[in-house]
Design a protein around this motif. Structure first.
Motif, mmCIF file in Angstrom:
data_model
loop_
_atom_site.group_PDB
_atom_site.id
_atom_site.type_symbol
_atom_site.label_atom_id
_atom_site.label_comp_id
_atom_site.label_asym_id
_atom_site.label_seq_id
_atom_site.Cartn_x
_atom_site.Cartn_y
_atom_site.Cartn_z
ATOM 1 N N GLU A 50 1.034 -1.341 -0.043
ATOM 2 C CA GLU A 50 0.407 0.094 -0.189
ATOM 3 C C GLU A 50 0.874 1.481 -0.147
ATOM 4 O O GLU A 50 0.510 2.175 -0.355
ATOM 5 C CB GLU A 50 -0.835 0.019 1.154
ATOM 6 N N ALA A 51 1.935 1.263 0.411
ATOM 7 C CA ALA A 51 3.174 2.516 0.782
ATOM 8 C C ALA A 51 3.333 2.293 -0.626
ATOM 9 O O ALA A 51 3.543 4.247 -0.965
ATOM 10 C CB ALA A 51 3.933 1.999 1.600
ATOM 11 N N THR A 52 3.953 1.327 -1.007
ATOM 12 C CA THR A 52 4.480 1.917 -2.352
ATOM 13 C C THR A 52 3.673 2.158 -3.421
ATOM 14 O O THR A 52 3.671 2.872 -4.517
ATOM 15 C CB THR A 52 4.778 0.261 -3.266
ATOM 16 N N LEU A 53 2.563 1.641 -3.708
ATOM 17 C CA LEU A 53 1.530 2.243 -3.992
ATOM 18 C C LEU A 53 0.902 4.229 -4.415
ATOM 19 O O LEU A 53 1.016 4.699 -5.274
ATOM 20 C CB LEU A 53 0.346 1.670 -4.242
ATOM 21 N N THR A 54 0.703 4.146 -2.181
ATOM 22 C CA THR A 54 0.742 5.352 -2.460
ATOM 23 C C THR A 54 1.675 6.396 -3.406
ATOM 24 O O THR A 54 1.456 7.130 -3.438
ATOM 25 C CB THR A 54 0.965 5.601 -1.406
ATOM 26 N N ALA A 55 2.692 5.556 -2.693
ATOM 27 C CA ALA A 55 4.085 6.992 -3.226
ATOM 28 C C ALA A 55 4.079 6.814 -4.950
ATOM 29 O O ALA A 55 3.875 7.980 -5.084
ATOM 30 C CB ALA A 55 4.841 6.304 -3.312
ATOM 31 N N ARG A 56 3.247 5.997 -5.582
ATOM 32 C CA ARG A 56 3.260 6.148 -6.810
ATOM 33 C C ARG A 56 2.613 6.639 -7.349
ATOM 34 O O ARG A 56 2.357 7.709 -7.945
ATOM 35 C CB ARG A 56 3.089 4.550 -7.695
#
Length: 97
Positions: A50-56
């Motif tokens: 989720e953190a990776t998706l949010t950053a993207r």
């Protein structure tokens, strides 16, 4: 395959075996017969995904004009309509098909 020791102080475990086609291992580090080693594996938590998706998502461009128009329609009470709801339902069902 060649055997070599690190430069500097001698390695008490013995020389390291190097083969470009295989992982380096100690010459005297033999795997017992009948024992297989497991494959490497990485588990990524849902929070990390989720953190990776949010950053993207933060890197994506924002259509400020569309956001402003949607906010205006919501404020006026004209955003929700039967047509818009039907389009949303069709889009969701289309994604599942």
């Amino acid at each position: 395959m060649s055997d070599f020791a690190p430069i500097g102080r001698p390695d008490p475990a013995g020389p390291v075996s190097y083969d470009a086609a295989a992982k380096p291992r100690r010459v005297n580090d033999a795997t017992p017969a009948g024992v297989t080693r497991g494959a490497d594996r990485v588990d990524v938590s849902a929070e990390a995904r989720e953190a990776t998706l949010t950053a993207r998502l933060k890197d994506l461009p924002v259509r400020e004009d569309l956001v402003a128009e949607a906010r205006r329609q919501i404020a006026e009470g004209t955003y929700d309509s039967e047509d818009r709801i039907e389009q949303a339902i069709d889009a969701i069902l289309g994604d599942w098909a």
